[in-house]
Design an enzyme around this catalytic site. Sequence first.
Site, mmCIF file in Angstrom:
data_model
loop_
_atom_site.group_PDB
_atom_site.id
_atom_site.type_symbol
_atom_site.label_atom_id
_atom_site.label_comp_id
_atom_site.label_asym_id
_atom_site.label_seq_id
_atom_site.Cartn_x
_atom_site.Cartn_y
_atom_site.Cartn_z
ATOM 1 N N THR A 1 -3.154 -8.827 10.768
ATOM 2 C CA THR A 1 -4.026 -8.383 9.675
ATOM 3 C C THR A 1 -5.356 -9.117 9.752
ATOM 4 O O THR A 1 -5.395 -10.325 10.016
ATOM 5 C CB THR A 1 -3.386 -8.590 8.276
ATOM 6 O OG1 THR A 1 -4.382 -8.329 7.278
ATOM 7 C CG2 THR A 1 -2.804 -9.972 8.090
ATOM 8 N N CYS B 1 5.368 15.211 -6.411
ATOM 9 C CA CYS B 1 4.574 16.259 -7.051
ATOM 10 C C CYS B 1 3.746 15.600 -8.143
ATOM 11 O O CYS B 1 4.251 14.820 -8.944
ATOM 12 C CB CYS B 1 5.491 17.316 -7.654
ATOM 13 S SG CYS B 1 4.615 18.437 -8.760
ATOM 14 N N HIS C 1 0.809 -1.220 0.000
ATOM 15 C CA HIS C 1 0.000 0.000 0.000
ATOM 16 C C HIS C 1 0.840 1.267 0.000
ATOM 17 O O HIS C 1 0.339 2.347 0.295
ATOM 18 C CB HIS C 1 -0.972 -0.021 1.189
ATOM 19 C CG HIS C 1 -2.007 -1.101 1.078
ATOM 20 N ND1 HIS C 1 -2.739 -1.562 2.142
ATOM 21 C CD2 HIS C 1 -2.424 -1.823 0.002
ATOM 22 C CE1 HIS C 1 -3.570 -2.516 1.727
ATOM 23 N NE2 HIS C 1 -3.389 -2.697 0.441
ATOM 24 N N CYS D 1 4.646 21.710 -4.531
ATOM 25 C CA CYS D 1 5.981 21.554 -5.103
ATOM 26 C C CYS D 1 6.680 22.920 -5.216
ATOM 27 O O CYS D 1 6.068 23.890 -5.675
ATOM 28 C CB CYS D 1 5.829 20.923 -6.481
ATOM 29 S SG CYS D 1 7.347 20.764 -7.387
ATOM 30 N N ILE E 1 1.338 -9.700 18.644
ATOM 31 C CA ILE E 1 2.429 -10.212 17.818
ATOM 32 C C ILE E 1 3.825 -9.794 18.299
ATOM 33 O O ILE E 1 4.758 -10.590 18.240
ATOM 34 C CB ILE E 1 2.205 -9.858 16.328
ATOM 35 C CG1 ILE E 1 3.223 -10.601 15.475
ATOM 36 C CG2 ILE E 1 2.243 -8.366 16.077
ATOM 37 C CD1 ILE E 1 2.848 -10.752 14.043
HETATM 38 P P1 NAD Z 1 -6.859 -4.042 9.942
HETATM 39 O O1 NAD Z 1 -6.904 -2.813 10.725
HETATM 40 O O2 NAD Z 1 -7.963 -4.436 9.053
HETATM 41 O O3 NAD Z 1 -6.615 -5.264 10.902
HETATM 42 C C1 NAD Z 1 -5.660 -5.270 11.878
HETATM 43 C C2 NAD Z 1 -5.776 -6.612 12.588
HETATM 44 O O4 NAD Z 1 -4.671 -6.708 13.490
HETATM 45 C C3 NAD Z 1 -7.052 -6.788 13.387
HETATM 46 O O5 NAD Z 1 -7.613 -8.025 13.047
HETATM 47 C C4 NAD Z 1 -6.576 -6.773 14.860
HETATM 48 O O6 NAD Z 1 -7.300 -7.681 15.652
HETATM 49 C C5 NAD Z 1 -5.147 -7.224 14.720
HETATM 50 N N1 NAD Z 1 -4.234 -6.684 15.720
HETATM 51 C C6 NAD Z 1 -4.201 -5.444 16.262
HETATM 52 N N2 NAD Z 1 -3.164 -5.316 17.096
HETATM 53 C C7 NAD Z 1 -2.529 -6.514 17.108
HETATM 54 C C8 NAD Z 1 -1.393 -7.017 17.790
HETATM 55 N N3 NAD Z 1 -0.683 -6.266 18.630
HETATM 56 N N4 NAD Z 1 -1.006 -8.298 17.559
HETATM 57 C C9 NAD Z 1 -1.726 -9.099 16.711
HETATM 58 N N5 NAD Z 1 -2.818 -8.663 16.051
HETATM 59 C C10 NAD Z 1 -3.208 -7.392 16.240
HETATM 60 O O7 NAD Z 1 -5.536 -3.930 9.166
HETATM 61 P P2 NAD Z 1 -5.181 -4.484 7.802
HETATM 62 O O8 NAD Z 1 -5.861 -5.784 7.538
HETATM 63 O O9 NAD Z 1 -3.727 -4.415 7.802
HETATM 64 O O10 NAD Z 1 -5.747 -3.445 6.706
HETATM 65 C C11 NAD Z 1 -5.990 -2.088 6.900
HETATM 66 C C12 NAD Z 1 -5.285 -1.139 5.933
HETATM 67 O O11 NAD Z 1 -5.004 0.029 6.637
HETATM 68 C C13 NAD Z 1 -3.953 -1.607 5.488
HETATM 69 O O12 NAD Z 1 -4.086 -1.905 4.180
HETATM 70 C C14 NAD Z 1 -2.980 -0.441 5.642
HETATM 71 O O13 NAD Z 1 -2.680 0.119 4.392
HETATM 72 C C15 NAD Z 1 -3.729 0.587 6.392
HETATM 73 N N6 NAD Z 1 -3.148 0.943 7.709
HETATM 74 C C16 NAD Z 1 -1.805 1.007 7.892
HETATM 75 C C17 NAD Z 1 -1.290 1.313 9.145
HETATM 76 C C18 NAD Z 1 0.205 1.372 9.324
HETATM 77 O O14 NAD Z 1 0.920 1.629 8.371
HETATM 78 N N7 NAD Z 1 0.720 1.112 10.533
HETATM 79 C C19 NAD Z 1 -2.135 1.560 10.213
HETATM 80 C C20 NAD Z 1 -3.521 1.510 9.991
HETATM 81 C C21 NAD Z 1 -4.007 1.193 8.731
HETATM 82 ZN ZN ZN Z 2 6.361 19.873 -9.332
#
Ligand code: NAD
Ligand code: ZN
Length: 240
Positions: free
Chosen positions: A191, A129, A121, A150, A232
């Site tokens: 996830t 830009c 993602h 920019c 985790i």
């Molecule tokens: P999600 O939010 O759908 O799911 C996160 C999952 O992680 C949940 O099922 C939750 O129960 C579990 N979880 C939370 N904390 C945990 C831990 N400490 N240990 C184990 N499990 C834990 O996230 P997703 O499926 O990754 O999709 C959401 C989208 O949001 C992603 O595609 C991403 O691009 C974006 N996002 C990114 C970030 C980041 O970069 N840190 C943060 C939020 C959302």
């Molecule tokens: Zn530019």
Amino acid sequence: MALDQLEKILKSADTIVFFGGAGVSTESGIPDFRGSGGLYGKKAGLRFSPEEILSLSFFVRYPEAFYDFYRSNMVFDQAKPNKAHLALAKWEAEGRLTAVVTQNIDGLHQQAGSRNVMELHGSVHRNYCMDCKKFFSLDTVMKSKGIPRCDLCNGIIKPDVVLYEESLRQDVLESAASFIEKADVLLIGGTSLSVYPAAGLINCNKGGKLVLINQSPTRYDQKADLVINGKIAEILGFLT
Ligand code: NAD
Ligand code: ZN
């Protein structure tokens, strides 16, 4: 005990691939979207839902409102890698882990020392830009007021993150699929496996052992050789 089983599975593998999501970074203080303390739970106070704000059409139409939301809800520039990020980087350095495939945009895997990271993602650390494609750092985006522009052509700067209505980069997806195909163990963590097409990558696993570590159940629990419901960073921290 589940931890012993996990250790045994990981020890028996020559090639581990990790596939993770927002839950990998919650123990670094970055909220996930769908977990219990997640961003989607905050919906009530917003005129638009996070999905709407994080869409390409919203970005094009209301870039200032997008950046208001983005700076305060999507970027956590003080966050540090946790024990999960560090364990994965260590296993890669030891030659046991071949790739980290992540849905996260926070760059914490690289900060922990991981090298082969596939960011499905995108990343908040890359910004371009929209007109002349000049690169800008996260710092530029965070320090500017309103819409970041920019300095060469005054075009709008857009983060290199995949917004709703945008498609994933095919080359990143293909490369992730090819690492997953060759893995002895596919370790999936933090996830909900509900965001497609990223979640579909689980189907690229060709006979490798499947381990799921997540705080809440996922729709793939039945398919896994081992499911651990827990935090985790805590769990991978025990193994390092
Ligand atoms: P999600 O939010 O759908 O799911 C996160 C999952 O992680 C949940 O099922 C939750 O129960 C579990 N979880 C939370 N904390 C945990 C831990 N400490 N240990 C184990 N499990 C834990 O996230 P997703 O499926 O990754 O999709 C959401 C989208 O949001 C992603 O595609 C991403 O691009 C974006 N996002 C990114 C970030 C980041 O970069 N840190 C943060 C939020 C959302
Ligand atoms: Zn530019």
